[in-house]
Design a protein around this motif. Structure first.
Motif, PDB file in Angstrom:
ATOM      1  N   VAL A  42     -18.098 -27.527  93.352  1.00  0.00           N
ATOM      2  CA  VAL A  42     -16.642 -27.430  93.234  1.00  0.00           C
ATOM      3  C   VAL A  42     -16.073 -28.781  93.633  1.00  0.00           C
ATOM      4  N   ARG A  43     -15.047 -29.258  92.913  1.00  0.00           N
ATOM      5  CA  ARG A  43     -14.492 -30.573  93.232  1.00  0.00           C
ATOM      6  C   ARG A  43     -12.999 -30.616  92.925  1.00  0.00           C
ATOM      7  N   PRO A  78     -16.497 -26.093 103.293  1.00  0.00           N
ATOM      8  CA  PRO A  78     -16.247 -27.126 102.292  1.00  0.00           C
ATOM      9  C   PRO A  78     -16.727 -28.503 102.739  1.00  0.00           C
ATOM     10  N   THR A  79     -17.063 -29.321 101.778  1.00  0.00           N
ATOM     11  CA  THR A  79     -17.398 -30.717 102.050  1.00  0.00           C
ATOM     12  C   THR A  79     -16.125 -31.544 102.212  1.00  0.00           C
ATOM     13  N   GLU A  80     -15.093 -31.159 101.454  1.00  0.00           N
ATOM     14  CA  GLU A  80     -13.810 -31.847 101.544  1.00  0.00           C
ATOM     15  C   GLU A  80     -12.688 -30.853 101.271  1.00  0.00           C
ATOM     16  N   GLY A  81     -11.475 -31.234 101.674  1.00  0.00           N
ATOM     17  CA  GLY A  81     -10.328 -30.372 101.438  1.00  0.00           C
ATOM     18  C   GLY A  81     -10.137 -29.344 102.539  1.00  0.00           C
ATOM     19  N   LYS A 221     -17.402 -26.858  85.201  1.00  0.00           N
ATOM     20  CA  LYS A 221     -18.175 -27.846  85.967  1.00  0.00           C
ATOM     21  C   LYS A 221     -17.542 -28.134  87.326  1.00  0.00           C
ATOM     22  N   GLY A 222     -17.030 -27.076  87.956  1.00  0.00           N
ATOM     23  CA  GLY A 222     -16.499 -27.180  89.302  1.00  0.00           C
ATOM     24  C   GLY A 222     -15.071 -27.654  89.410  1.00  0.00           C
ATOM     25  N   ARG A 223     -14.425 -27.955  88.300  1.00  0.00           N
ATOM     26  CA  ARG A 223     -13.053 -28.459  88.325  1.00  0.00           C
ATOM     27  C   ARG A 223     -12.117 -27.535  87.559  1.00  0.00           C
ATOM     28  N   VAL A 224     -10.821 -27.641  87.867  1.00  0.00           N
ATOM     29  CA  VAL A 224      -9.820 -26.844  87.156  1.00  0.00           C
ATOM     30  C   VAL A 224      -9.570 -27.487  85.801  1.00  0.00           C
ATOM     31  N   LEU A 225      -9.893 -26.739  84.750  1.00  0.00           N
ATOM     32  CA  LEU A 225      -9.682 -27.238  83.397  1.00  0.00           C
ATOM     33  C   LEU A 225      -8.306 -26.835  82.878  1.00  0.00           C
TER      34      LEU A 225
END
Length: 354
Positions: A42-43, A78-81, A221-225
């Protein structure tokens, strides 16, 4: 005014691979070590939910939906956010999550309910309602290992919804249940939503999306399209799914002045010149159909290129988006062969309104 219940801000989850366990251990203690490889499940995902809101997450397998839900529930970090939550969160993510296969259904309610933060006394008072809603009969006092997947889903849902949460997360688990229990479960979900619970739904059933949600987020792919109204996002998702099956397809979307969303996808070798629903007997245009009326769908299509075989498909949905009838000219043995460039083809599909 609805209160803000969930705030997901630029959240990301990275899974790193290191060259040695020593490098991995060093990273745990704050030492900066460059990993051999990184995979971002997720990114940079951001969205908010208010009380009573219904939001669906859709996307192909591996898009990051389940990872995002686990981040929201706190199962993984989470790694970030950052994620801000107000009130209780109840989630049904995986069958048997928090259950012990050797424990009975009743014992698992105490164990899994405790993991949800419910006191033993509260679970005791809720036990009759949980048992009644699950409707698994004598199996409630038998080991979970002999349960079917549908019975596990019943128990998991009954426990997760025994107390109305501020946020309810459901991840496909109800798809294994029978239609009766699915209907019963969604009735409870709708009731919770009316009382102010925010519903976060992950499903491949577009009918459920249209019924419960006024907003849909498409992950890829982990992002909001795409993030928007159900008709816009679901139609776009269907179009990109078809596009990936055929690299020559293109997608166009635009909101028309009357509010309807127009989605066009395909190779554009052909386009519709006219589309009419007419009475099959009189030939007059039909705006509203009567029960028992014989109808005819008439489509005139023009072709920009030669096409060896042309098949027309038709699908009718109700106002909730549920498919109620469909057919195609391959099934009816009416496929058109060897269409020339510039040629117009008239298709007729007859059916009766029952």
């Amino acid at each position: 005014m609805s209160a803000l219940i969930l705030d997901v801000a630029e959240i990301g989850k990275c899974y790193a691979t290191y060259r040695s366990n020593l490098q991995r251990f060093a990273g745990w203690f704050g030492v900066k070590v460059k990993p051999a490889s990184e995979y971002w499940a997720v990114r940079d995902v951001s969205f908010q939910m208010k009380s009573g809101e219904g939001l669906a997450l859709i996307g192909q397998n591996g898009a990051g939906k389940s990872t995002l839900l686990k981040l929201i529930t706190g199962t993984i970090q989470p790694t970030e956010g950052a994620i801000g939550k107000q009130g209780a969160v109840s989630a049904i993510l995986e069958l048997g999550l928090g259950f012990n296969p050797e424990f009975t259904g009743r014992e698992n309610v105490y164990q899994a309910g405790g993991l949800l933060g419910h006191p033993h006394e509260l679970l005791t008072s809720l036990m009759p309602d949980i048992e009644e809603f699950a409707e698994i009969g004598e199996f409630f006092d038998k080991p979970l290992r002999i349960y079917s997947s549908g019975m596990q889903a019943r128990l998991a849902f009954a426990l997760a919804t025994a107390v109305r949460p501020e946020i309810l997360i459901v991840d496909e688990v109800l798809s294994v249940g029978d239609s009766y229990f699915q209907h019963k479960s969604f009735a409870r979900i709708r009731k919770f939503q009316e009382e102010g619970t925010a519903i976060l739904l992950v499903t491949h059933s577009m009918a459920d999306v249209r019924t419960l949600c006024k907003r849909v987020i498409l992950l890829d792919k982990g992002r909001v399209l795409k993030d928007g109204a159900p008709d816009e996002v679901v139609d776009y998702y269907n179009a990109i799914t078809a596009e990936r099956e055929n690299a020559k397809l293109t997608i166009e979307q635009r909101r028309q002045k009357d509010g309807w969303l127009l989605t066009r996808s395909g190779t554009f070798k052909a386009h519709a010149k006219s589309l009419e629903l007419i009475d099959a007997i009189s030939g007059e245009t039909v705006k509203s159909a009567r029960v028992g009326q014989k109808l005819r769908l008439k489509l005139v299509a023009t072709f920009a290129e030669a096409v060896p075989t042309v098949i027309l498909g038709c699908l009718l949905r109700d106002r909730a988006g549920n498919a109620i009838w469909g057919t195609n000219t391959w099934f009816t043995k009416q496929a058109v062969q060897d269409v020339k460039p510039g040629e117009d083809v008239i298709f007729m599909l007859d059916f009766r309104c029952e």
